[in-house]
Write a protein that holds these residues in place. Structure first.
Motif, PDB file in Angstrom:
ATOM      1  N   LEU A 118       1.378  -2.007  -5.182  1.00 23.17           N
ATOM      2  CA  LEU A 118       2.298  -3.140  -5.216  1.00 23.17           C
ATOM      3  C   LEU A 118       3.513  -2.872  -4.344  1.00 23.17           C
ATOM      4  O   LEU A 118       3.910  -3.726  -3.530  1.00 23.17           O
ATOM      5  N   ARG A 119       4.104  -1.725  -4.480  1.00 20.52           N
ATOM      6  CA  ARG A 119       5.322  -1.407  -3.696  1.00 20.52           C
ATOM      7  C   ARG A 119       5.016  -1.305  -2.211  1.00 20.52           C
ATOM      8  O   ARG A 119       5.858  -1.646  -1.375  1.00 20.52           O
ATOM      9  N   ALA A 120       3.808  -0.843  -1.879  1.00 16.50           N
ATOM     10  CA  ALA A 120       3.454  -0.722  -0.461  1.00 16.50           C
ATOM     11  C   ALA A 120       3.424  -2.083   0.225  1.00 16.50           C
ATOM     12  O   ALA A 120       3.651  -2.181   1.434  1.00 16.50           O
ATOM     13  N   GLN A 121       3.148  -3.125  -0.538  1.00 10.79           N
ATOM     14  CA  GLN A 121       3.112  -4.468   0.033  1.00 10.79           C
ATOM     15  C   GLN A 121       4.329  -5.300  -0.351  1.00 10.79           C
ATOM     16  O   GLN A 121       4.390  -6.483  -0.011  1.00 10.79           O
ATOM     17  N   TRP A 122       5.278  -4.734  -1.061  1.00 15.89           N
ATOM     18  CA  TRP A 122       6.412  -5.517  -1.560  1.00 15.89           C
ATOM     19  C   TRP A 122       7.109  -6.230  -0.408  1.00 15.89           C
ATOM     20  O   TRP A 122       7.461  -5.617   0.594  1.00 15.89           O
ATOM     21  N   PRO A 123       7.309  -7.527  -0.514  1.00 16.13           N
ATOM     22  CA  PRO A 123       7.822  -8.285   0.630  1.00 16.13           C
ATOM     23  C   PRO A 123       9.322  -8.127   0.830  1.00 16.13           C
ATOM     24  O   PRO A 123      10.043  -7.658  -0.069  1.00 16.13           O
TER      25      PRO A 123
END
Length: 630
Positions: A118-123
């Motif tokens: 989730l954090r790797a893709q957090w916008p």
């Protein structure tokens, strides 16, 4: 749209995360994951209710630290009978930064792997809709950053389960109003359920008036009760999944190829028809194109769409290893001092994250550029250049078992019958049949009778290829754009001429590109172009499909010949199963990924990746409504 104010991470004495702004905790002190499973999963009878379904849609009214999403994703992942796709839609007025999420999510080691994804893709923390894909695009998180009360009205979805989770009604009353409850009811699918830890009398009254049957159940830990409900309306599902996942696409430019990729990733079988000998032969064949948004002080449709498209394209590029691109940055210099003041005002007004948009004065721009600049402008640190042909190739080859390209196969016309759309070649032979037909034919779309009415214009553009030499460190745009050196060439351009069918590369247009580059970057141009002869330069000519309002033309294709109904977009008669991805103009790179996702979502009846006003703003039917009002 209003700028976002990020949440500030804080903890109370027992280590529970709290909001200083609202004076409330983000989850129970007795255990966040256990509360998520008991109240929201258990209260909605999950995972049982998603088992065997094609898709399951959950809507949450407050994302917070992502706890409910992580618990739901884990339960879905661990369930061998899970739905084919899981959509999780959530709203957050004050989102956390990825750094704060990392600190808070350490308290839940059982979610460590999912939380890291989730954090790797957090916008970036920008207002509007953000779409994140996980588990090979089978788990889709749609985040609405902004006020839920407003954004719920701008949401298009068919929701199976609601997680009513936010700060308490006493601390955050605007999230629990009768209008919010009515908005939830509008979005509810047949048989939709809800669950919340709150049993406030005013909330129960509002939900009951919004067509939910309610019951109290035992609450979590020290709380006596929680609230569960089910929609009592027997209205039909307004967003049913497709009966068959099979489509034909006309056009293998960046619009058609990204659409094929999105459909194939969702399990569709796709045939792509291209009259040329390979993909990206038209406007998508340039060596490189610019990737950056176009902001405005009022954050108008174009500003919001290019921002959303920019972020969606970057996300897609990260998943396509074969795509050639560089996030080297884009410097958009002002035309003159008044424009420079406007650019500075836009940055101050929007208050976007610095990774997305900054203003640089003349000295700062010169220092960054390494060449003297005579004015300041916008700096997009995450912008850059993209080779569109490589994106097309990477998109088409990502799912070889589901995408079948047909090159050298021009389609002369198509017709609809009971089985769907039949595609014919110039001899009158049937080339293919499909229930869904998508037109992504660029400037050639109006040759088809069903799209002949479309007010799309054709614009000729010529780019110039300068030989190897001193290179810019990033993309620069002013009166013309200039790329860094790519494959031994420096690309500049492009001209813009309407109603000009000349396909030859013209020295006069090279001279125009050089003149505009000299006007925009005089120091750089004098150093690199003083000995260049326009008659000796190479380049490329292409034609771009331009819409009258500069917005893309995306959606179900209306039938102007059919009986006219109410002068509203939803009531316009449409050709069944006929869709278009048109009018991208000079922004094919920026818009292609977002529009492909929008198209897929509409075909699947899934939550849309844009607010409803933006979906309507790009609907092909808008031009017919304007004609009626003239």
């Amino acid at each position: 749209m209003d700028a976002l104010t990020p949440a500030c991470l804080a903890f109370n004495a027992d280590g529970t995360p709290v909001s200083a702004a609202y004076g409330d905790v983000y989850h129970s002190a007795h255990g966040g994951p256990a509360q998520a499973r008991h109240v929201f999963l258990g209260g909605n009878d999950l995972p049982r209710r998603w088992q065997g379904k094609e898709r399951f849609v959950i809507l949450e009214t407050g994302f917070g630290l992502g706890l409910n999403f992580l618990a739901t994703w884990q339960a879905w992942r661990d369930d061998p009978q899970r739905s084919r796709r899981l959509h999780f839609v959530s709203y957050e007025k004050h989102p956390f930064t990825a750094a704060d999420l990392a600190i808070a999510q350490q308290a839940w080691p059982e979610f460590a792997d999912l939380a890291a994804e989730l954090r790797a893709q957090w916008p970036l923390l920008t207002p509007g809709v953000h779409r994140l894909f996980f588990a090979r695009r089978q788990v889709v998180l749609t985040l609405f950053f902004g006020d839920a009360g407003t954004l719920l009205r701008a949401t298009n979805a068919s929701v199976d389960a609601f997680y009513l989770d936010g700060f308490s009604p006493a601390k955050n009353p605007e999230l629990w109003t009768p209008n919010v409850c009515k908005a939830l009811s509008r979005l509810a699918a047949p048989g939709a359920t809800l669950a919340t830890w709150s049993v406030a009398a005013a909330l129960r009254k509002a939900l009951a008036e919004a067509e939910f049957n309610l019951e109290k159940r035992p609450g979590f830990a020290g709380k006596r009760d929680m609230l569960c409900g089910q929609l009592r309306s027997r209205r039909p599902d307004r967003h049913p999944p497709p009966a068959e996942r099979r489509a034909a696409i006309i056009g293998a430019g960046i619009a058609g190829c990204t659409a094929a990729h999105a459909l194939a990733a969702a399990g569709w079988q796709v045939d792509v028809f291209e009259q040329a000998s390979g993909p990206a032969s038209g406007a998508s064949c340039n060596l490189a194109g610019m990737l950056r948004p176009l902001p405005s002080a009022d954050d108008n449709y174009l500003s919001r769409l290019t921002r959303a498209g920019f972020l969606a394209t970057r996300a897609l590029l990260h998943t396509l290893p074969q795509a050639r691109w560089s996030p080297c940055g884009v410097l958009h210099l002002a035309r003159e001092p008044q424009h420079e003041a406007t650019q500075q005002r836009v940055v101050h007004s929007l208050r976007q994250p610095s990774e997305l948009l900054q203003f640089l004065d003349r000295e700062q721009a010169s220092a960054l550029l390494g060449w003297p600049a005579d004015i300041g402008g916008w700096w997009f640190p995450d912008g850059g250049w993209v080779n569109p042909a490589s994106v097309c190739q990477a998109a088409l080859t990502a799912f070889p078992e589901r995408i079948r390209p047909h090159y050298g196969c021009p389609i002369a016309h198509f017709e609809h019958d009971a089985a769907g759309w039949r595609l014919f070649d110039a001899t009158g032979a049937v080339v293919a049949q499909a229930p869904i037909l998508i037109i992504a034919g660029g400037v050639g779309a109006q040759q088809f009778a069903q799209l002949a009415w479309l007010p799309q214009k054709t614009a000729r553009g010529q780019v110039s290829h300068l030989p190897a030499g001193p290179s810019l460190p990033f993309v620069v745009n002013r009166y013309a754009y200039a790329m860094p050196q790519i494959d031994g060439q420096r690309l500049i351009g492009a001209t813009l001429q309407y109603d000009d069918p000349d396909s030859s590369v013209r020295p006069a247009d090279h001279a125009e590109n050089l003149a505009r580059l000299r006007l925009g970057l005089p120091a750089y141009t004098s150093a690199i172009a003083s000995t260049l002869d326009p008659s000796t330069l190479t380049g490329r000519v292409g034609w771009r499909p331009m819409s009258p309002d500069r917005l893309p033309i995306v959606g179900s294709v209306p039938d102007p010949a059919a009986r006219r109904g109410s002068p509203r977009l939803p009531a316009l008669p449409r050709h069944p199963g006929l869709w278009c991805l048109q009018g991208f103009g000079t922004r094919g790179i920026v818009w292609s990924a977002l529009m492909a996702d929008l198209l897929l979502s509409r075909l699947e009846g899934e939550p849309l990746p844009l607010e409803t006003d933006l979906v309507e703003a790009i609907d092909p039917g808008r031009f017919l409504l304007k004609q009626r009002h003239c």
